[in-house]
Design a protein around this motif. Structure first.
Motif, mmCIF file in Angstrom:
data_model
loop_
_atom_site.group_PDB
_atom_site.id
_atom_site.type_symbol
_atom_site.label_atom_id
_atom_site.label_comp_id
_atom_site.label_asym_id
_atom_site.label_seq_id
_atom_site.Cartn_x
_atom_site.Cartn_y
_atom_site.Cartn_z
ATOM 1 N N LEU A 35 -1.438 7.330 -10.597
ATOM 2 C CA LEU A 35 -1.907 6.109 -9.945
ATOM 3 C C LEU A 35 -2.729 5.190 -10.842
ATOM 4 N N PRO A 36 -3.635 5.752 -11.658
ATOM 5 C CA PRO A 36 -4.434 4.851 -12.499
ATOM 6 C C PRO A 36 -3.597 4.008 -13.454
ATOM 7 N N PRO A 85 -17.196 0.249 -11.294
ATOM 8 C CA PRO A 85 -16.399 -0.127 -12.480
ATOM 9 C C PRO A 85 -15.000 0.491 -12.402
ATOM 10 N N LEU A 86 -14.184 -0.058 -11.524
ATOM 11 C CA LEU A 86 -12.874 0.546 -11.247
ATOM 12 C C LEU A 86 -11.969 0.614 -12.486
ATOM 13 N N PRO A 87 -11.852 -0.477 -13.279
ATOM 14 C CA PRO A 87 -10.968 -0.374 -14.451
ATOM 15 C C PRO A 87 -11.408 0.720 -15.424
ATOM 16 N N LYS A 88 -12.698 0.822 -15.631
ATOM 17 C CA LYS A 88 -13.190 1.851 -16.552
ATOM 18 C C LYS A 88 -12.817 3.241 -16.038
ATOM 19 N N MET A 89 -12.967 3.432 -14.725
ATOM 20 C CA MET A 89 -12.658 4.747 -14.177
ATOM 21 C C MET A 89 -11.167 5.041 -14.198
ATOM 22 N N MET A 90 -10.363 3.998 -14.039
ATOM 23 C CA MET A 90 -8.918 4.226 -14.153
ATOM 24 C C MET A 90 -8.579 4.662 -15.574
ATOM 25 N N ARG A 91 -9.267 4.046 -16.544
ATOM 26 C CA ARG A 91 -9.027 4.475 -17.921
ATOM 27 C C ARG A 91 -9.448 5.920 -18.132
ATOM 28 N N ASN A 92 -10.578 6.298 -17.520
ATOM 29 C CA ASN A 92 -11.015 7.692 -17.653
ATOM 30 C C ASN A 92 -9.981 8.665 -17.106
ATOM 31 N N GLY A 136 0.781 -1.233 0.000
ATOM 32 C CA GLY A 136 0.000 0.000 0.000
ATOM 33 C C GLY A 136 0.809 1.278 0.000
ATOM 34 N N HIS A 137 2.021 1.223 0.555
ATOM 35 C CA HIS A 137 2.771 2.476 0.701
ATOM 36 C C HIS A 137 3.233 3.059 -0.627
ATOM 37 N N ALA A 138 3.386 2.176 -1.632
ATOM 38 C CA ALA A 138 3.850 2.654 -2.933
ATOM 39 C C ALA A 138 2.893 3.686 -3.521
ATOM 40 N N TYR A 139 1.611 3.565 -3.158
ATOM 41 C CA TYR A 139 0.613 4.459 -3.743
ATOM 42 C C TYR A 139 0.758 5.887 -3.218
ATOM 43 N N GLY A 140 1.469 6.025 -2.115
ATOM 44 C CA GLY A 140 1.883 7.356 -1.695
ATOM 45 C C GLY A 140 0.860 8.199 -0.959
ATOM 46 N N TRP A 141 -0.342 7.677 -0.773
ATOM 47 C CA TRP A 141 -1.314 8.454 0.000
ATOM 48 C C TRP A 141 -2.227 7.491 0.743
ATOM 49 N N VAL A 142 -3.223 8.057 1.431
ATOM 50 C CA VAL A 142 -4.077 7.292 2.327
ATOM 51 C C VAL A 142 -4.749 6.083 1.678
ATOM 52 N N TYR A 143 -5.188 6.255 0.435
ATOM 53 C CA TYR A 143 -6.015 5.217 -0.184
ATOM 54 C C TYR A 143 -5.213 4.460 -1.242
ATOM 55 N N PRO A 144 -4.870 3.198 -0.968
ATOM 56 C CA PRO A 144 -4.089 2.449 -1.947
ATOM 57 C C PRO A 144 -4.965 1.555 -2.824
ATOM 58 N N GLY A 145 -4.308 0.811 -3.691
ATOM 59 C CA GLY A 145 -5.007 -0.193 -4.485
ATOM 60 C C GLY A 145 -5.924 0.454 -5.511
ATOM 61 N N PRO A 146 -6.754 -0.367 -6.142
ATOM 62 C CA PRO A 146 -7.634 0.165 -7.190
ATOM 63 C C PRO A 146 -8.541 1.300 -6.707
ATOM 64 N N MET A 147 -9.116 1.163 -5.501
ATOM 65 C CA MET A 147 -10.011 2.245 -5.068
ATOM 66 C C MET A 147 -9.241 3.545 -4.900
ATOM 67 N N GLY A 148 -7.999 3.426 -4.449
ATOM 68 C CA GLY A 148 -7.169 4.614 -4.288
ATOM 69 C C GLY A 148 -6.782 5.218 -5.625
ATOM 70 N N SER A 149 -6.547 4.344 -6.605
ATOM 71 C CA SER A 149 -6.154 4.844 -7.922
ATOM 72 C C SER A 149 -7.273 5.648 -8.572
ATOM 73 N N VAL A 150 -8.510 5.367 -8.152
ATOM 74 C CA VAL A 150 -9.624 6.156 -8.684
ATOM 75 C C VAL A 150 -9.947 7.333 -7.762
#
Ligand code: SF4
Lengths: 234, 474
Positions: B361-362, B380-387, B333-347
């Protein structure tokens, strides 16, 4: 600060939702009806059972999450069962007990081995005894409501929590609990004045943590042991 | 916002990939959550239908969020509580500080709250001479280590028991240095004894909320340890810090979401403790807080409404998306650099911090689609990462760059960089996964990758074709 923040958040919300004012009266009426209609969503079918089946399901589910369960025939047998459990676990016989009417009905003074104080717990209390006004069969969950007769800290401070549960109080689902707390809130005799109890605790097994290498450990901060005495005849 | 290193995802990730202790910790946790979730889902025939309903409840609430927030506020007031509105994290910090000062608080006991991390409440309290005591075991451990949580429900998942022991020995210096402290139960006992004292010392207890119920004005916390309950029952003031999208209309709606929450998070049918708090203690009560405050935080959330990211506000913070994410499981989780990691954090992070800060992040995704498959509210996390990637991309094609005469050059210059960032991380991941765990086959490359594939390929060959032809970089 607070009021301008409030207007700013609500204003920004309404703009984002494509309105510049609160919802219109028609919509508001519909939303209010939704809020007060108490319509249930899907309730799992696993609780489509008769009363005995519900008690059995409750017991199985509670044991799965490391609660222990004993049965007694009537309230008369409760003090003996509590004493026996504490001795069996090598626990102290001093207990802090909820000052509630259900527990009043048991002959505690006959069991001279137990040292009982009624009221809220202090830091050093090791064992608490409460009753539960309801229990949810679906997941083996006890429901407890705070009030003068049930200080909520009794559910958390002592290392051992013994819960006396008349079998007739086992219900199917959380939704059944909602119905009963609403009914209680609006019952003038309850003294709740339309309010929910300050704290409603759903308790499913003893306290646990998986924070160290995902190893399941019981008794993280709340009770290490949750023992449920089901009173079959009540 | 201070504290974010989301810009450095690439170097963060490289660092974490080289961290063998992290590797050991993540390997241990890996199967635990995913197997738990799938067993819990199998044991409840209605699970998929409950996910649909949970999604619909959240959608309905967000569409009428202003109405439900006002209804909720009225109910909290009726029950004797106070509602404060915070537009920003700074507002939230101010409100918390004012409440603490009003009771001359020396210490605040905290239940685990991601919103508190988002608002950096602990840093603010310490700066003002108020002790912040994290009481969740995982949060306590990372507080001792001066670290941030690496997971939204298992904050210390990146640590081994050896590291926990090290921290306890370094901090609990009043205890016998020769004590035996190797196994998790002894570590837990020591933390329990130390925190037990602290519960009775604080003037203020602070929790987050998993849900806020408009019908009754109640806040709901879901925990396993009981620390949140002790934190909110013993001190004389209870502050709930919750973001605006935590509202649900009714108790019945809360029940539905609770049925999918624990199952998705830890695989439990229900967490040990689910607690509804409504207002302060009542007349005649012998325990409970005298004051009950709720802080409703916006901090960028309402700006996501009406955009293609609105659906992210359904998130119930179960952590399933990160538990099932091959990238998260490799870099932590720390690689994401802020409070919210993983796919939910990337969005969520680009939404809250801005695309300039967190737009990288996305890219931290293989687009395998597992996150969406397991998300209880079907975001729809992948779709939002693409957005987000499209937005970041377009930003780099902004009129500013064009005016500077960079034009097509800038466009080309940015693309390989973007590409490199993505592929650099992904290939290292895949190589490592393949080597260390032999489970490259578990990445649904064929379906997931082609479904979402949209990466520019400046070097002439797609990642997939290179992979297929047997190239294994790193
Ligand atoms: S995005 Fe979905 S899966 Fe991820 S934390 Fe939120 S609710 Fe859970």
């Amino acid at each position: 600060m607070s009021d301008s923040n409030r207007e700013a958040v609500l204003g920004s919300l309404r703009r984002a939702l494509g309105r510049d004012a609160p919802v219109d009266e028609d919509t508001a009426a519909k939303l209010r009806a939704r809020m007060t209609g108490h319509a249930r969503n899907i309730v799992p079918a696993r609780t489509a059972l008769d009363d005995a089946g519900l008690v059995e399901l409750f017991e199985t589910m509670a044991q799965k999450v490391h609660a222990t369960v004993a049965h007694v025939a009537s309230m008369d047998d409760v003090p003996g069962a509590v004493g026996e459990y504490l001795r069996g676990e090598n626990l102290p016989s001093e207990i802090v007990m909820a000052p509630d009417a259900t527990l009043d009905a048991a002959p505690w003074s006959d069991n001279s081995l137990l040292e009982i104080r009624r009221g809220a717990p202090v830091e050093s209390d090791q064992v608490s005894v409460t009753s539960a006004p309801a229990a949810v069969a679906e997941t083996g969950t006890l429901a407890m409501y705070s009030g003068p007769d049930h200080p909520a800290t009794l559910n958390f401070i002592p290392e051992t929590h013994v819960v006396v549960l008349p079998a007739g109080r086992v219900v199917k689902s959380y939704e059944d609990v909602w119905d009963s707390i609403r009914a209680q809130a609006s019952d003038p005799e309850s003294g709740r004045g339309g309010q929910l109890p300050r704290t409603v605790n759903f308790v499913t097994g003893p306290s646990r943590s998986g924070d160290i290498e995902q190893t399941l450990l019981l008794g993280a901060h709340g009770p290490r042991r949750l023992h449920i005495v089901i009173v079959d005849g009540e | 916002m201070s504290g974010s290193t989301t810009r450095n995802f690439k170097s963060n990730a490289a660092r974490e990939l080289a961290n063998d202790t992290l590797r050991a910790a993540l390997t241990k946790s890996k199967g635990h959550f995913t197997e738990g979730r799938s067993t819990a889902a199998e044991n409840l025939p209605e699970f998929e239908a409950l996910r649909d309903q949970s999604r619909d409840i959240k959608n309905h609430t967000i569409e009428h969020l202003d109405f439900y927030l006002e209804a909720y506020e009225e109910k909290v007031r009726e029950s004797g509580g106070h509602v404060h509105w915070a537009r920003t994290a700074e507002d939230a910090r101010q409100i918390v500080l004012e409440i603490c000062r009003s009771v001359d608080a020396k210490a605040v006991n905290k239940g685990k709250s991601m919103i508190s991390e988002e608002c950096e409440i602990n840093e603010m309290l310490e700066a003002n001479g108020i002790r912040a005591v994290e009481t969740d075991l995982g949060e306590y451990i990372i507080q001792l280590r001066g670290e941030k949580p690496s997971h939204i429900i298992a904050p210390a998942v990146h640590l081994t028991k050896g590291q926990v022991e090290e921290s306890f020995r370094a901090n609990h210096t009043h205890l016998d240095p020769d004590r035996v402290l190797e196994e998790p139960p002894t570590l837990l006992d020591e933390a329990r004894t130390i925190l037990r004292k602290k519960y009775f010392e604080a003037e203020v207890g602070m929790t987050g909320a998993n849900l806020l119920i408009a019908e009754t004005g109640s806040s709901v916390i879901v925990t396993n340890e009981g620390n949140g309950d002790l934190s909110q029952l013993i001190p004389k003031v209870h502050i709930v810090l919750a973001s605006v999208e935590k509202i649900v209309p009714t108790l019945e709606d809360a029940a539905t979401i609770l049925r999918v929450l624990a199952r998705s998070a830890t695989g439990q049918e229900f967490s040990s403790y689910t607690t509804l708090s409504t207002g302060p203690k009542r007349e005649g009560d012998t325990d409970g807080p005298e004051q009950y405050h709720v802080i409703l935080l916006d901090n960028g959330r309402t700006d996501m409404i009406g955009t293609e990211f609105q659906e992210m506000l359904r998130c119930i913070r179960c952590g399933a998306c990160m538990n099932h994410c091959p990238v998260y499981q490799s870099v932590g989780g720390h690689a994401y650099g802020w409070v919210y990691p993983g796919p939910m954090g990337s969005v969520l992070s680009p939404g809250l911090l801005g695309v300039d800060e967190a737009g990288h992040l996305p890219n931290a995704s293989t687009f395998c689609g597992r996150c969406e498959e397991v998300c209880p509210v079907r975001i729809p996390l992948p779709k939002m990462m693409r957005n987000w990637r499209e937005q970041e991309f377009e930003k780099h094609l902004s009129p500013g760059a064009a005016r500077a005469g960079l034009g097509l050059w800038a466009f080309m210059a940015k693309r390989p960089k973007l590409y490199q960032l993505v592929t650099g991380v992904q290939m290292r991941l895949l190589a490592r996964l393949g080597r260390a765990q032999g489970r490259v086959s578990s990445l649904p490359l064929a379906r997931g990758w082609t479904k979402y594939r949209e990466l520019p390929a400046p070097e002439g060959r797609t990642f997939q074709s290179r992979w297929k032809s047997g190239e294994r970089p790193l």
